[in-house]
Design a protein around this motif. Structure first.
Motif, short mmCIF file in Angstrom:
data_model
loop_
_atom_site.label_atom_id
_atom_site.label_comp_id
_atom_site.label_asym_id
_atom_site.label_seq_id
_atom_site.Cartn_x
_atom_site.Cartn_y
_atom_site.Cartn_z
N GLY A 117 0.84 -1.19 0.00
CA GLY A 117 0.00 0.00 0.00
C GLY A 117 0.87 1.24 0.00
O GLY A 117 1.72 1.41 0.88
N VAL A 118 0.67 2.12 -1.00
CA VAL A 118 1.49 3.32 -1.16
C VAL A 118 0.61 4.55 -1.02
O VAL A 118 -0.46 4.65 -1.63
N LEU A 119 1.08 5.50 -0.21
CA LEU A 119 0.41 6.78 -0.05
C LEU A 119 1.45 7.88 -0.15
O LEU A 119 2.45 7.87 0.58
N VAL A 120 1.22 8.83 -1.09
CA VAL A 120 2.11 9.97 -1.26
C VAL A 120 1.38 11.22 -0.77
O VAL A 120 0.27 11.53 -1.23
N MET A 121 2.00 11.91 0.19
CA MET A 121 1.42 13.13 0.77
C MET A 121 2.26 14.34 0.36
O MET A 121 3.49 14.25 0.25
N SER A 122 1.59 15.45 0.19
CA SER A 122 2.30 16.69 -0.14
C SER A 122 2.88 17.29 1.13
O SER A 122 2.57 16.86 2.25
N GLU A 123 3.70 18.31 0.94
CA GLU A 123 4.32 18.95 2.09
C GLU A 123 3.28 19.63 2.98
O GLU A 123 3.49 19.76 4.19
N ALA A 168 -4.98 15.31 5.37
CA ALA A 168 -4.55 14.18 6.18
C ALA A 168 -5.58 13.83 7.24
O ALA A 168 -5.83 12.66 7.52
N GLU A 169 -6.23 14.87 7.85
CA GLU A 169 -7.23 14.61 8.89
C GLU A 169 -8.44 13.87 8.32
O GLU A 169 -8.95 12.92 8.93
N SER A 170 -8.88 14.26 7.16
CA SER A 170 -10.03 13.59 6.55
C SER A 170 -9.69 12.16 6.16
O SER A 170 -10.51 11.24 6.32
N LEU A 171 -8.49 11.98 5.61
CA LEU A 171 -8.08 10.62 5.24
C LEU A 171 -8.01 9.73 6.50
O LEU A 171 -8.44 8.57 6.47
N GLY A 175 7.27 16.77 0.36
CA GLY A 175 6.27 15.76 0.66
C GLY A 175 6.86 14.52 1.29
O GLY A 175 8.01 14.51 1.75
N ARG A 176 6.06 13.47 1.31
CA ARG A 176 6.50 12.24 1.97
C ARG A 176 5.77 11.04 1.39
O ARG A 176 4.67 11.19 0.84
N ILE A 177 6.39 9.87 1.50
CA ILE A 177 5.79 8.62 1.00
C ILE A 177 5.64 7.64 2.17
O ILE A 177 6.57 7.45 2.96
N TRP A 178 4.46 7.02 2.24
CA TRP A 178 4.21 5.95 3.22
C TRP A 178 4.04 4.63 2.46
O TRP A 178 3.25 4.55 1.52
N HIS A 179 4.82 3.61 2.86
CA HIS A 179 4.63 2.25 2.34
C HIS A 179 4.13 1.38 3.48
O HIS A 179 4.72 1.39 4.57
N GLN A 180 3.07 0.62 3.24
CA GLN A 180 2.53 -0.24 4.30
C GLN A 180 2.08 -1.57 3.69
O GLN A 180 1.45 -1.57 2.62
N HIS A 181 2.43 -2.66 4.35
CA HIS A 181 1.93 -3.96 3.91
C HIS A 181 1.70 -4.85 5.12
O HIS A 181 2.31 -4.66 6.18
N GLU A 182 0.83 -5.80 4.96
CA GLU A 182 0.44 -6.66 6.09
C GLU A 182 1.47 -7.76 6.29
O GLU A 182 1.91 -8.40 5.33
N ILE A 183 1.85 -7.96 7.53
CA ILE A 183 2.83 -9.02 7.86
C ILE A 183 2.27 -9.97 8.92
O ILE A 183 3.02 -10.63 9.62
N ILE A 232 6.03 11.04 13.72
CA ILE A 232 6.93 10.68 12.61
C ILE A 232 7.05 11.85 11.64
O ILE A 232 8.16 12.20 11.19
N VAL A 233 5.90 12.48 11.31
CA VAL A 233 5.93 13.60 10.37
C VAL A 233 6.72 14.77 10.94
O VAL A 233 7.50 15.43 10.24
N ALA A 234 6.53 15.02 12.25
CA ALA A 234 7.22 16.15 12.88
C ALA A 234 8.73 15.97 12.85
O ALA A 234 9.49 16.93 12.64
#
Length: 783
Positions: free
Chosen positions: A213-219, A248-251, A307-315, A272-274
């Motif tokens: 799962g990939v999520l790209v967020m803006s700055e 981000a809050e709505s998501l 911006g920033r990228i989040w990668h997430q997968h189930e383990i 983490i973002v801070a």
């Protein structure tokens, strides 16, 4: 173990559940070994070779191979075990034959393929190497989310791959695929391609095929891009495009219900973002006991945050698998108990706690008595059932803070903390022993066992964890020596005794090499004996250790060595050879006296025992003309009475006299003696020594002599030290005597003169007269 507990049919044949359980344990063991091999290698070729070797060596496998696509797309062998192959070997998926067929099916269907009874095909180059294989299992190997090769395992049996075996090999293929991915990108042939315009549509198309799962967020914390895998992971019903430009809050409101602790997780995300630093392998707890693994990567372009990228997968499945592997490393498969490794960790923790609380912690080693007879009678599957039941009984008596572990075999370890006194430990020990005395039920058959437990108390015993367990083990063996079915507390003298016993083992081993083991001979005479040769029933060979400083050392100091696994047979062969050699030497001097030797239990039951007997008798053939006998001890630590019965019967068939030494000091009864084909029993000297002053010893001796006579067994009283003892035994009807009042043990060269000079005490004259009368009335029977 009583003979009544033996099962008429092997347990594994009567209860298939035992076989299934064992099959599962073996399969999980293979999986554990493969995972360890994968993790141990940085080199891909070495890793693949080890995986093939383990798979081919498993219960179901006889061959294994891994084939991967090369830069041109051809399927080539990278590793194999159980068959011959060369570095350039390839599998033509279009060719006929079993291997090509099963590999083709696995790759085309993206699923495992099984050919249990595939027929050989003409022109198949792989038919000869696989001629002995009855079934083939093929599993696709993924790298970078695409099928890149195949794992093939072959077995001799056509029905080899069923149930848990298929599951385990599927898991092995999955683990191998992850490892191949980790070892680097496949060297795929680079093809020329046109320049690509990196539009948002192109990026969306690329992300849509990603498993992660990939999520790209803006700055400014708005969604730039997301993919289908991200929405699926968090149960978001909106399409990825619908999320773009969302705050981000709505998501997070759409993601909130997925987290096990939403508020804590939102705080973690903001943290983490801070920080703005890359995060790798951050575990996230998801509702329903699921686990995600998250990576966070800040984006910088031209040196500025963008911006920033989040990668997430189930383990979840991987974590469950890791937990299973860890359980294999720390817990016993049969009983589910901690193993020795985990017990050491808990023991170290317990020592620290006991020091802080100023309390006692008990460390114990428990061993089931005579457990070998359980495996012999009901098989290892039945033995495993008994071990599981025994551990359950003991565990039910312990508190949650206490530890019961299995060391292996029938040996267990215990750690019991928070004790105030030795009396508390005594009560716990009694409860455990009582629980294990109750019969174990196996398919309607009842098995009776007991246990021996050794204990030590920390900090009264201030040793480290290893020392505490060693001391408890010493106390357990001392409990066995004292008769089993009991618990003993460690004493420092036990360690000194262990050192003494080990030193004596070494002295005996050296003495055997240096010919410092000597035989003395002690006469056995008829209680109504005649003078000279006619009154002597035989000579018993008695072993002594000749030592320059201590002179001749008697058996009481080295008795434990006679049943030592490494020394029992060599010492027994030495005694056998020396005794028969002296007997034949006396015969040449005209003194035909039967000789008997003591045989250790371990030598008696050794597979080569009769080979040793035959070698000695072939060397000294005249001995059997006058008589040769062996004596065994009922208290032997390795006595298997069923096996001993067979050996004794064979000895008697060969004309070898067999007697039971030290009768009355062990567990044998007269009813048991009736079942053994022995000629005589020796009444132990502990009964003879006090026979004039203790009426109980008189009663025991009278009972043994009377019953033995009814069973047609000769009774020899040993340890006769006075004429009065001899007279009393004569009045009770004893047959033969041996002891210091007749003669002390003597060197072999003194025997002929002693026999010639032997004169019975005057008090035996009446008995001698009666014997002559009996001989005159009937022909004398040969001895």
């Amino acid at each position: 173990m009583p003979a009544a507990t033996a099962l008429p049919v092997a347990l594994a044949e009567r209860d298939p559940a035992f076989d299934d359980d064992a099959r599962q344990r073996r399969a999980l063991g293979l999986l554990s070994d493969v995972v360890k091999a994968i993790q141990a290698h940085a080199d891909e070729s070495a890793m693949l070779g080890d995986v093939c070797r383990l798979a081919a060596g498993s219960d179901e496998g006889s061959v294994a191979l891994v084939a991967l696509r090369d830069a041109r797309g051809a399927l080539r062998l990278r590793a194999a075990a159980g068959l011959t192959w060369d570095a350039d070997s390839a599998i033509d998926l279009a060719a006929p034959g079993r291997l090509a067929g099963v590999a083709r099916t696995a790759i085309d269907s993206a699923k495992l393929a099984l050919h249990p009874d595939a027929q050989a095909a003409a022109g198949d180059p792989w038919e000869a190497p696989l001629a002995h294989v009855g079934s083939l299992l093929a599993l696709p190997l993924y790298r970078n989310h695409a099928i890149d090769g195949v794992l093939v395992v072959g077995a001799r049996q056509a029905d080899a791959f069923v149930g848990v075996d298929v599951q385990v090999f599927s898991q092995i293929a999955a683990e191998l695929g992850q490892a191949l991915h980790a070892h680097g990108t496949h060297p795929v042939r680079q093809l020329p391609r046109p320049d690509l315009t990196f539009s948002a549509a192109y990026v969306r198309a690329v992300l849509s095929s990603q498993y992660t799962g990939v999520l790209v967020m803006s700055e400014d914390n708005h969604v730039v891009l997301a993919n289908e895998a991200f929405c699926a992971l968090f149960g978001i019903t909106d399409s990825p495009v619908a999320l773009e430009h969302m705050s981000a809050e709505s998501l997070y409101e759409r993601m909130r219900s997925a987290y096990a602790d939403p508020d804590q997780e939102w705080a973690r995300i903001r943290e983490i973002v801070a920080r703005g630093e890359a995060v790798r392998g951050d575990e996230v707890q998801i509702a329903g006991e699921r686990i995600f693994l998250r990576d966070f990567t800040p984006i910088r372009t031209h040196g500025r945050p963008n911006g920033r990228i989040w990668h997430q997968h189930e383990i979840t499945e991987r974590k469950m698998y890791e937990a299973r592997v860890e359980r294999l490393a720390f817990y016993d498969v049969v009983t589910g108990l901690p193993n020795r490794r985990l017990l050491f960790e808990r023991l170290e923790q317990g020592r620290a706690l006991a020091t802080r609380q100023r309390s006692l912690i008990a460390v114990g080693v428990l061993d089931l008595d005579r457990f070998k007879s359980v495996n012999d009678s009901v098989g290892h599957a039945g033995g495993d059932h008994v071990l599981a039941e025994a551990s359950s009984r003991v565990g039910a008596l312990l508190r949650e803070a206490d530890v019961l572990a299995r060391f292996g075999g029938d040996e267990f370890g215990l750690v019991i903390s928070g004790l105030d006194s030795k009396e508390q430990l005594d009560a716990i020990s009694r409860c455990i022993l009582q629980a294990l005395r109750a019969p174990f039920d196996l398919l309607g058959e009842q098995i009776y066992l007991s246990a021996s437990i050794g204990w030590t108390l920390y900090p009264l015993d201030a040793s480290d964890a290893e020392g505490l367990l060693r001391h408890a083990d010493m106390a357990m063996y001392a409990a066995k020596e004292e008769g089993k079915d009991r618990g003993l507390l460690y004493e420092p003298a036990m360690e000194q005794e262990q050192l003494r016993l080990q030193a004596m083992r070494e002295r005996m081993a050296q003495a055997l090499l240096q010919s410092r083991l000597q035989l003395l001979f002690q006469p056995i005479v008829y209680i109504d004996g005649l003078p000279g040769l006619q009154g002597v029933a035989g000579m018993e060979a008695l072993l002594r250790l000749r030592d320059g400083e201590d002179g001749l050392i008697e058996p009481a100091q080295f008795m434990h060595v006679l049943d030592d696994p490494q020394l029992a047979r060599p010492i027994g062969r030495h005694v056998l050879d020396e005794a028969l050699k002296q007997c034949q030497a006396w015969m040449r001097l005209g003194v035909s006296i039967p000789v008997s030797i003591n045989i250790s239990t371990r030598h008696l039951l050794h597979p080569a025992f009769f080979a040793d007997i035959d070698t000695a008798l072939d060397t000294y053939p005249g001995v059997m003309d006058v008589g040769f006998g062996i004596e065994v001890t009922e208290t032997g630590p390795t006595m298997d009475h069923a096996r001993a019965k067979v050996v004794i019967e064979e000895c008697r068939r060969r004309g070898i006299r067999v007697g039971l030494d030290d009768f009355g000091t062990g567990t044998a009864s007269l009813s048991h003696i009736q079942k053994l084909d022995i000629e005589h029993i020796k009444l132990d000297q502990s009964f003879v020594r006090e026979i004039l002053s203790d009426e109980r010893n008189v009663a025991i001796a009278a009972g043994v002599i009377t019953t033995a006579r009814m069973l047609a067994k000769t009774v020899i009283a040993e340890g006769v030290e006075t004429p009065d003892q001899a007279d009393l035994l004569a009045s009770l009807g004893c047959h033969q005597l041996q002891g210091f009042s007749i003669s002390r043990p003597m060197p072999s060269d003194a025997v002929p003169a002693w026999v010639a000079a032997w004169t019975p005490p005057a008090s035996w004259a009446r008995l001698a007269s009666e014997r002559r009368s009996q001989q005159a009335a009937q022909p004398r029977m040969g001895r």
